[in-house]
Design an enzyme around this catalytic site. Structure first.
Site, PDB file in Angstrom:
ATOM      1  N   CYS A 121      -5.039  12.237  12.709  1.00 11.53           N
ATOM      2  CA  CYS A 121      -6.135  10.969  12.995  1.00 11.53           C
ATOM      3  C   CYS A 121      -5.661  10.315  14.232  1.00 11.53           C
ATOM      4  CB  CYS A 121      -5.457  10.094  11.756  1.00 11.53           C
ATOM      5  SG  CYS A 121      -4.057   9.433  12.031  1.00 11.53           S
ATOM      6  N   ASP A 165       4.334   0.561  12.139  1.00  7.64           N
ATOM      7  CA  ASP A 165       3.138  -0.244  11.734  1.00  7.64           C
ATOM      8  C   ASP A 165       2.861  -1.692  11.955  1.00  7.64           C
ATOM      9  OD1 ASP A 165       3.179   1.573   8.505  1.00  7.64           O
ATOM     10  OD2 ASP A 165       2.605   2.270  10.366  1.00  7.64           O
ATOM     11  N   LYS A 223       0.986  -1.265  -0.092  1.00  4.46           N
ATOM     12  CA  LYS A 223       0.023   0.103  -0.036  1.00  4.46           C
ATOM     13  C   LYS A 223       0.736   1.346   0.133  1.00  4.46           C
ATOM     14  CE  LYS A 223      -1.798   1.531   4.227  1.00  4.46           C
ATOM     15  NZ  LYS A 223      -1.468   2.741   4.342  1.00  4.46           N
ATOM     16  N   ASN A 224       1.657   1.273   0.943  1.00  3.57           N
ATOM     17  CA  ASN A 224       2.655   2.254   1.052  1.00  3.57           C
ATOM     18  C   ASN A 224       3.489   2.709  -0.123  1.00  3.57           C
ATOM     19  OD1 ASN A 224       1.267   2.948   3.187  1.00  3.57           O
ATOM     20  ND2 ASN A 224       2.728   2.344   4.671  1.00  3.57           N
ATOM     21  N   ARG A 251      -8.736  -0.191   4.360  1.00  7.08           N
ATOM     22  CA  ARG A 251      -8.003   0.478   3.770  1.00  7.08           C
ATOM     23  C   ARG A 251      -6.696  -0.104   3.402  1.00  7.08           C
ATOM     24  NH1 ARG A 251      -7.717   6.090   6.783  1.00  7.08           N
ATOM     25  NH2 ARG A 251      -5.825   6.328   5.178  1.00  7.08           N
ATOM     26  N   ARG A 264       0.202  14.312  13.192  1.00 10.45           N
ATOM     27  CA  ARG A 264       0.500  14.235  11.922  1.00 10.45           C
ATOM     28  C   ARG A 264       0.808  15.491  11.231  1.00 10.45           C
ATOM     29  NH1 ARG A 264      -1.659   8.729   9.723  1.00 10.45           N
ATOM     30  NH2 ARG A 264       0.517   8.604   8.603  1.00 10.45           N
TER      31      ARG A 264
HETATM   32  C1  EPZ Z   1       4.054   6.739   6.385  1.00 12.36           C
HETATM   33  O1  EPZ Z   1       3.138   7.823   7.046  1.00 12.36           O
HETATM   34  C2  EPZ Z   1       3.102   5.599   6.259  1.00 12.36           C
HETATM   35  N1  EPZ Z   1       2.017   5.870   5.283  1.00 12.36           N
HETATM   36  C3  EPZ Z   1       2.473   5.186   7.522  1.00 12.36           C
HETATM   37  O2  EPZ Z   1       1.878   4.011   7.454  1.00 12.36           O
HETATM   38  C4  EPZ Z   1       4.046   4.735   8.460  1.00 12.36           C
HETATM   39  O3  EPZ Z   1       3.253   4.869   9.818  1.00 12.36           O
HETATM   40  C5  EPZ Z   1       4.612   6.192   8.294  1.00 12.36           C
HETATM   41  O4  EPZ Z   1       5.115   6.487   7.233  1.00 12.36           O
HETATM   42  C6  EPZ Z   1       5.997   5.846   9.399  1.00 12.36           C
HETATM   43  O5  EPZ Z   1       6.687   4.870   8.812  1.00 12.36           O
HETATM   44  C7  EPZ Z   1       2.441   5.878   4.065  1.00 12.36           C
HETATM   45  O6  EPZ Z   1       3.497   5.741   3.406  1.00 12.36           O
HETATM   46  C8  EPZ Z   1       1.110   6.156   3.075  1.00 12.36           C
HETATM   47  P1  EPZ Z   1       5.851  10.206   8.583  1.00 12.36           P
HETATM   48  P2  EPZ Z   1       3.886   9.534   6.878  1.00 12.36           P
HETATM   49  O7  EPZ Z   1       5.735  11.497   7.897  1.00 12.36           O
HETATM   50  O8  EPZ Z   1       4.670   9.516   5.568  1.00 12.36           O
HETATM   51  C9  EPZ Z   1       6.183  13.043  12.039  1.00 12.36           C
HETATM   52  C10 EPZ Z   1       0.057   2.755   7.846  1.00 12.36           C
HETATM   53  O9  EPZ Z   1      -0.493   2.212   8.604  1.00 12.36           O
HETATM   54  N2  EPZ Z   1       6.375  14.211  11.086  1.00 12.36           N
HETATM   55  O10 EPZ Z   1       7.262   9.238   8.143  1.00 12.36           O
HETATM   56  O11 EPZ Z   1       2.764  10.125   6.942  1.00 12.36           O
HETATM   57  C11 EPZ Z   1       5.014  12.340  12.126  1.00 12.36           C
HETATM   58  O12 EPZ Z   1       3.881  12.857  13.212  1.00 12.36           O
HETATM   59  C12 EPZ Z   1       0.427   4.183   7.820  1.00 12.36           C
HETATM   60  O13 EPZ Z   1       0.100   2.083   6.513  1.00 12.36           O
HETATM   61  C13 EPZ Z   1       6.507  15.419  11.465  1.00 12.36           C
HETATM   62  O14 EPZ Z   1       6.723  15.598  12.698  1.00 12.36           O
HETATM   63  O15 EPZ Z   1       4.686   9.468   8.250  1.00 12.36           O
HETATM   64  C14 EPZ Z   1       5.488  11.187  12.858  1.00 12.36           C
HETATM   65  O16 EPZ Z   1       5.772  10.993  14.322  1.00 12.36           O
HETATM   66  C15 EPZ Z   1      -0.080   4.850   9.149  1.00 12.36           C
HETATM   67  N3  EPZ Z   1       6.649  16.587  10.482  1.00 12.36           N
HETATM   68  C16 EPZ Z   1       6.936  10.829  12.187  1.00 12.36           C
HETATM   69  O17 EPZ Z   1       7.301  12.246  11.801  1.00 12.36           O
HETATM   70  C17 EPZ Z   1       6.119  16.223   9.066  1.00 12.36           C
HETATM   71  O18 EPZ Z   1       6.201  17.062   8.234  1.00 12.36           O
HETATM   72  C18 EPZ Z   1       7.051  10.037  11.065  1.00 12.36           C
HETATM   73  O19 EPZ Z   1       5.987  10.342  10.036  1.00 12.36           O
HETATM   74  C19 EPZ Z   1       5.991  14.546   8.797  1.00 12.36           C
HETATM   75  C20 EPZ Z   1       5.887  13.696   9.698  1.00 12.36           C
END
Ligand code: EPZ
Length: 420
Positions: A116, A307, A22-23, A399, A121
């Site tokens: 969410c 995850d 998915k990702n 999803r 996020r």
């Molecule tokens: C991706 O989300 C995945 N989703 C998530 O999978 C996964 O949990 C996450 O990466 C971490 O591995 C997809 O790829 C579609 P991040 P993403 O930006 O990119 C913080 C699932 O279950 N952050 O890597 O949105 C954030 O709050 C989903 O399949 C900031 O602070 O996650 C988090 O604490 C859930 N500022 C950490 O970084 C930003 O601008 C990692 O988030 C962006 C993120």
């Protein structure tokens, strides 16, 4: 709305094939915005989130149709740069259309995704990254409004307080591939799904190196062409089936999996006493002996994946002894704890830690899914819960898992769908 009903107590046996990731497919679909030429994406999973992304591509001027795991994307005459709230708010990943819209059209108006249940996020790293490419970015009435007379390569450090950001790395990479000059992303996300996106972009004619490592270098090019790409297997779905085998004390062969993407999980499960037989594209998983509790801390890849945190908590909930699960990526990602405790688990939350005292058994119960991976955790708990468990709000599950109940039934599970 539907619910899943599970009769616990069956040991899972047999073979199951994992779907495409998915990702990986979500940002790769967004990347088709970088060209007007046709693209073909193979091994795509039929998921609620994929269908949402197809709707967004259509709203942005693409024809995007899925048929038996193949997605064909072609262009129409009308172009739009506007990704509106009602679509983006249903799926955070749609925010990754920002980068390709900027790369291709030098402007974009994309709704902020909002939070969410697993966390607020933010998108500050996304904005920091595209600003480094010379883009003017304003946040107005819940939208990111971005304009660039022209994109120029730049260097940016993308590490945040929780480490690297997967989708921010994706967004900056997709904006940089058509920028003038060289872009360097430091503290880039190393997840296999980011590397798969880079591989797709390279097939389109992009010049990228270092993907899959913390330093990604991109040389901008003038034009990208259409491409065909096969999505990598979903390592999180594979990990979920590994746990389904262990939690039911079964013996399952998981096919279409790159075990190299599961190093941290394999290491942790072997420490707990799992037998894991690796082959080229499959894993056989079974309990070698009575499992022991393990401590888990989630980290950016190649660390233990956030995850998989909810899923391993289900296993630890029925493993004698104490295990401490620490969530360092989304400190609030514990909605599943209360539902597991309703099934008789003994889990105490202390800030970013969950202290799990293994119990002899869980009791089947009506439980409620709150997010994608919490849903998977509750299904795993239902597989071993005494009696019947019903998991409601399973649209969360749909999803990210393709045909999960059919796949589990194929392994002997007593699981079926009912109307709420
Ligand atoms: C991706 O989300 C995945 N989703 C998530 O999978 C996964 O949990 C996450 O990466 C971490 O591995 C997809 O790829 C579609 P991040 P993403 O930006 O990119 C913080 C699932 O279950 N952050 O890597 O949105 C954030 O709050 C989903 O399949 C900031 O602070 O996650 C988090 O604490 C859930 N500022 C950490 O970084 C930003 O601008 C990692 O988030 C962006 C993120």
């Amino acid at each position: 709305m539907d619910k899943l009903v599970i009769e616990g107590g069956i040991r899972l046996k047999g073979e199951v094939a994992v779907s495409g990731a998915k990702n990986a497919v979500l940002p790769i679909l967004a990347a088709t915005l970088l060209t007007d030429e046709p693209c073909l994406i193979k091994s795509a999973p039929n998921l609620r989130d994929v269908n949402t992304m197809l709707k967004i591509l259509r709203a942005l001027g693409k024809n995007a149709e899925m048929d038996k795991g193949k997605i064909s994307v072609t262009s129409t005459k009308n172009k739009s740069f506007f990704a509106d709230y009602k679509l983006v708010s249903t799926m955070r990943a749609s925010f990754c259309v920002l980068g390709p819209l900027l790369g291709r059209f030098k402007k974009a108006k994309v709704s902020l995704p909002g939070g969410c249940v697993i966390g607020i996020r933010p998108v500050d790293l996304h904005i920091k990254g595209i600003r480094a490419l010379g883009v003017q970015v304003n946040v107005e009435s819940g939208y990111v409004v971005a304009n660039a007379p022209r994109l120029k390569g730049g260097s940016v450090y993308l590490g945040g307080i929780f480490g690297s950001s997967v989708l921010a790395t994706d967004n900056v990479m997709m904006a940089a591939v058509l920028a003038r000059g060289k872009t360097v992303i430091e503290s880039a996300a190393c997840e296999p799904e980011v590397a798969d996106l880079a591989e797709f972009l390279i097939k389109m004619g992009a010049r990228i190196k270092g993907h899959g490592t913390p330093i990604i270098e991109i040389e901008g090019v003038a034009h990208l062409k259409g491409a065909t790409h096969t999505i990598i297997p979903d390592r999180i779905e594979a990990g979920t089936f590994m746990l389904a085998s262990l939690i039911t004390r079964g013996d399952v062969l998981i096919k279409n999996v790159f075990y190299q993407h599961l190093g941290a999980l394999i290491d942790k499960l072997e420490e707990a006493g799992a037998g894991i037989v690796k082959a080229d594209s499959s894993l056989r998983v079974y309990p070698k002996r009575r499992l022991r509790p393990v401590n888990v801390t989630t980290l950016p890849y190649p660390g233990f994946p956030t995850d998989m945190q909810a899923q391993i908590m289900s296993l630890m909930a029925i493993t004698a002894g104490i295990s401490v699960i620490t969530e360092k990526i989304y400190p609030d990602r514990f909605m599943h704890v209360a539902e597991l405790n309703r099934m008789g688990a003994r889990i105490q939350r202390e800030g970013p830690h969950a202290i799990v005292e293994g119990v002899k058994y869980l009791s089947g119960a009506p439980v409620m899914a709150s997010d994608l991976r919490a849903s998977a955790c509750l299904v795993l708990a239902g597989l071993i819960g005494k009696g019947r468990t019903s998991v409601s709000r399973i649209y969360h599950l749909e999803r990210g898992y393709e045909n999960l109940e059919e796949k589990l039934r194929g392994l002997g599970a007593r699981i079926w769908r009912e109307k709420e």
